[in-house]
Scaffold this motif. Structure first.
Motif, PDB file in Angstrom:
ATOM      1  N   THR A 177      42.993  72.902  15.812  1.00 52.66           N
ATOM      2  CA  THR A 177      41.524  72.886  15.764  1.00 52.66           C
ATOM      3  C   THR A 177      41.020  71.520  15.340  1.00 52.66           C
ATOM      4  OG1 THR A 177      41.432  75.250  15.299  1.00 52.66           O
ATOM      5  CG2 THR A 177      39.488  73.953  14.712  1.00 52.66           C
ATOM      6  N   GLU A 178      41.672  70.904  14.362  1.00 51.86           N
ATOM      7  CA  GLU A 178      41.250  69.566  13.946  1.00 51.86           C
ATOM      8  C   GLU A 178      41.390  68.566  15.094  1.00 51.86           C
ATOM      9  OE1 GLU A 178      42.127  66.055  10.683  1.00 51.86           O
ATOM     10  OE2 GLU A 178      42.726  68.108  10.209  1.00 51.86           O
ATOM     11  N   GLU A 179      42.481  68.666  15.828  1.00 55.99           N
ATOM     12  CA  GLU A 179      42.690  67.759  16.975  1.00 55.99           C
ATOM     13  C   GLU A 179      41.604  67.972  18.023  1.00 55.99           C
ATOM     14  OE1 GLU A 179      43.612  66.407  20.785  1.00 55.99           O
ATOM     15  OE2 GLU A 179      43.776  68.550  20.335  1.00 55.99           O
ATOM     16  N   LYS A 180      41.265  69.237  18.256  1.00 50.83           N
ATOM     17  CA  LYS A 180      40.222  69.555  19.235  1.00 50.83           C
ATOM     18  C   LYS A 180      38.878  68.984  18.788  1.00 50.83           C
ATOM     19  CE  LYS A 180      38.230  73.478  21.749  1.00 50.83           C
ATOM     20  NZ  LYS A 180      38.277  74.938  21.930  1.00 50.83           N
ATOM     21  N   LEU A 181      38.549  69.129  17.513  1.00 46.29           N
ATOM     22  CA  LEU A 181      37.296  68.573  16.998  1.00 46.29           C
ATOM     23  C   LEU A 181      37.265  67.052  17.164  1.00 46.29           C
ATOM     24  CD1 LEU A 181      36.558  70.418  13.618  1.00 46.29           C
ATOM     25  CD2 LEU A 181      35.134  70.422  15.672  1.00 46.29           C
ATOM     26  N   ARG A 182      38.353  66.401  16.806  1.00 48.61           N
ATOM     27  CA  ARG A 182      38.402  64.932  16.893  1.00 48.61           C
ATOM     28  C   ARG A 182      38.267  64.456  18.342  1.00 48.61           C
ATOM     29  NH1 ARG A 182      39.457  62.300  12.307  1.00 48.61           N
ATOM     30  NH2 ARG A 182      40.129  63.553  10.527  1.00 48.61           N
ATOM     31  N   ARG A 183      38.756  65.253  19.270  1.00 44.66           N
ATOM     32  CA  ARG A 183      38.646  64.891  20.687  1.00 44.66           C
ATOM     33  C   ARG A 183      37.257  65.207  21.231  1.00 44.66           C
ATOM     34  NH1 ARG A 183      40.035  68.482  24.409  1.00 44.66           N
ATOM     35  NH2 ARG A 183      41.395  69.551  22.937  1.00 44.66           N
ATOM     36  N   LYS A 184      36.769  66.421  20.987  1.00 45.03           N
ATOM     37  CA  LYS A 184      35.486  66.856  21.559  1.00 45.03           C
ATOM     38  C   LYS A 184      34.281  66.222  20.862  1.00 45.03           C
ATOM     39  CE  LYS A 184      36.656  70.382  24.392  1.00 45.03           C
ATOM     40  NZ  LYS A 184      36.033  70.733  25.649  1.00 45.03           N
ATOM     41  N   CYS A 185      34.436  65.858  19.608  1.00 43.68           N
ATOM     42  CA  CYS A 185      33.322  65.309  18.817  1.00 43.68           C
ATOM     43  C   CYS A 185      33.628  63.884  18.386  1.00 43.68           C
ATOM     44  CB  CYS A 185      33.056  66.188  17.602  1.00 43.68           C
ATOM     45  SG  CYS A 185      32.858  67.938  17.989  1.00 43.68           S
ATOM     46  N   ALA A 186      34.286  63.135  19.272  1.00 44.78           N
ATOM     47  CA  ALA A 186      34.724  61.773  18.942  1.00 44.78           C
ATOM     48  C   ALA A 186      33.565  60.880  18.505  1.00 44.78           C
ATOM     49  CB  ALA A 186      35.448  61.150  20.134  1.00 44.78           C
ATOM     50  N   GLU A 187      32.387  61.049  19.107  1.00 42.93           N
ATOM     51  CA  GLU A 187      31.234  60.218  18.732  1.00 42.93           C
ATOM     52  C   GLU A 187      30.879  60.392  17.263  1.00 42.93           C
ATOM     53  OE1 GLU A 187      28.039  61.280  21.338  1.00 42.93           O
ATOM     54  OE2 GLU A 187      28.665  59.861  22.879  1.00 42.93           O
ATOM     55  N   ASP A 188      30.947  61.608  16.764  1.00 43.85           N
ATOM     56  CA  ASP A 188      30.626  61.860  15.359  1.00 43.85           C
ATOM     57  C   ASP A 188      31.614  61.149  14.433  1.00 43.85           C
ATOM     58  OD1 ASP A 188      28.293  63.814  15.162  1.00 43.85           O
ATOM     59  OD2 ASP A 188      29.560  64.774  16.666  1.00 43.85           O
ATOM     60  N   PHE A 189      32.892  61.186  14.774  1.00 45.31           N
ATOM     61  CA  PHE A 189      33.901  60.499  13.959  1.00 45.31           C
ATOM     62  C   PHE A 189      33.724  58.981  14.057  1.00 45.31           C
ATOM     63  CE2 PHE A 189      35.770  64.693  14.423  1.00 45.31           C
ATOM     64  CZ  PHE A 189      36.292  64.927  13.159  1.00 45.31           C
ATOM     65  N   ASP A 190      33.408  58.483  15.245  1.00 45.26           N
ATOM     66  CA  ASP A 190      33.207  57.036  15.430  1.00 45.26           C
ATOM     67  C   ASP A 190      32.022  56.528  14.606  1.00 45.26           C
ATOM     68  OD1 ASP A 190      35.336  56.983  17.176  1.00 45.26           O
ATOM     69  OD2 ASP A 190      34.099  56.937  18.990  1.00 45.26           O
ATOM     70  N   VAL A 191      30.908  57.250  14.643  1.00 46.78           N
ATOM     71  CA  VAL A 191      29.719  56.835  13.885  1.00 46.78           C
ATOM     72  C   VAL A 191      30.020  56.843  12.394  1.00 46.78           C
ATOM     73  CG1 VAL A 191      27.373  57.524  13.232  1.00 46.78           C
ATOM     74  CG2 VAL A 191      28.027  57.475  15.620  1.00 46.78           C
ATOM     75  N   TRP A 192      30.715  57.879  11.925  1.00 46.54           N
ATOM     76  CA  TRP A 192      31.041  57.944  10.502  1.00 46.54           C
ATOM     77  C   TRP A 192      31.941  56.780  10.098  1.00 46.54           C
ATOM     78  CZ3 TRP A 192      35.651  58.822   7.762  1.00 46.54           C
ATOM     79  CH2 TRP A 192      35.477  59.027   6.391  1.00 46.54           C
ATOM     80  N   GLU A 193      32.907  56.432  10.945  1.00 46.10           N
ATOM     81  CA  GLU A 193      33.811  55.318  10.644  1.00 46.10           C
ATOM     82  C   GLU A 193      33.038  53.995  10.527  1.00 46.10           C
ATOM     83  OE1 GLU A 193      36.926  55.109   9.823  1.00 46.10           O
ATOM     84  OE2 GLU A 193      37.549  57.183  10.212  1.00 46.10           O
ATOM     85  N   ARG A 194      31.976  53.830  11.313  1.00 49.09           N
ATOM     86  CA  ARG A 194      31.198  52.580  11.303  1.00 49.09           C
ATOM     87  C   ARG A 194      30.217  52.487  10.145  1.00 49.09           C
ATOM     88  NH1 ARG A 194      30.499  53.749  16.859  1.00 49.09           N
ATOM     89  NH2 ARG A 194      28.291  54.126  16.500  1.00 49.09           N
ATOM     90  N   ALA A 195      29.920  53.613   9.500  1.00 51.16           N
ATOM     91  CA  ALA A 195      28.952  53.607   8.394  1.00 51.16           C
ATOM     92  C   ALA A 195      29.530  52.867   7.192  1.00 51.16           C
ATOM     93  CB  ALA A 195      28.576  55.036   8.016  1.00 51.16           C
ATOM     94  N   ILE A 196      28.637  52.448   6.283  1.00 54.08           N
ATOM     95  CA  ILE A 196      29.049  51.698   5.087  1.00 54.08           C
ATOM     96  C   ILE A 196      29.697  52.648   4.094  1.00 54.08           C
ATOM     97  CG2 ILE A 196      28.187  50.372   3.121  1.00 54.08           C
ATOM     98  CD1 ILE A 196      25.832  49.521   4.880  1.00 54.08           C
TER      99      ILE A 196
END
Length: 197
Positions: free
Chosen positions: A178-197
């Motif tokens: 499920t975590e892998e599926k979330l990271r794949r399907k919701c990649a934009e959310d993880f990318d934005v969080w990674e770019r935040a301060i």
């Protein structure tokens, strides 16, 4: 949403990121507090751009900066899951009572989300507009000290945050699949969080 006119700062209220505590602490200092209806209180960048920005520009606020807080996506979903376990939602289609966090996340990761998993997207909330309007200061929820330091410096205050709107504790374990599926399907959310301060 909190508007600090003299400081040229608008704090957007991303749901499930602790903005209720900031509204309580900073509301008395704000020029404008938008607390209702929820569609305006939690106005994403596109709604700010459409409704608030034109109004501010008409009265000399073209240089307003936007601040937003986003949370690590799985933690953010965990907060929604726990919030929707509360008794006032029992029997409603938005309730997560009697389901696991894994089931909730599986439903969130599918294309057509059922009502209980239809909680939006942080990446969509902060998505820049074609006219250039975007979040100027994007903080991770997990970086409270950085966010508090920024606000104290920008607003010239000392913050003492209350704990508000805290969801009940629940098991929020996820299977690896499920975590892998979330990271794949919701990649934009993880990318934005990674770019935040």
């Amino acid at each position: 949403m909190l508007v600090f006119w003299k400081q040229r700062l608008v704090m957007l209220a991303v749901p499930k990121t602790g903005t209720s505590a900031y509204a309580t602490a900073l509301g008395p200092l704000a020029s404008m507090v938008v607390s209702d209806p929820p569609e305006l209180k939690h106005a994403p960048v596109y709604r700010y751009n459409r409704f608030f920005r034109p109004m501010f520009e008409k009265v000399g606020g073209a240089d307003m900066e936007l601040l937003a807080v986003i949370r690590e996506p799985i933690s953010w979903l965990g907060s929604w899951y726990r919030y929707r376990q509360r008794g006032f939602l029992d029997g409603r289609p938005t309730s997560t009572r009697d389901m696991t966090f894994d089931d909730f996340c599986q439903a969130y990761a599918q294309g057509d989300r059922p009502p209980f998993a239809n909680v939006g997207s942080q990446a969509k909330f902060v998505e820049p507009r074609p006219n250039g309007v975007s979040v100027t200061h994007l903080f991770k929820y997990e970086n409270q000290s950085g966010l508090i330091g920024f606000l104290e410096d920008r607003l010239g205050v000392t913050l003492d945050l209350p704990r508000e709107n805290v969801s009940p504790r629940r098991d929020t374990d996820l299977s690896a699949a499920t975590e892998e599926k979330l990271r794949r399907k919701c990649a934009e959310d993880f990318d934005v969080w990674e770019r935040a301060i």
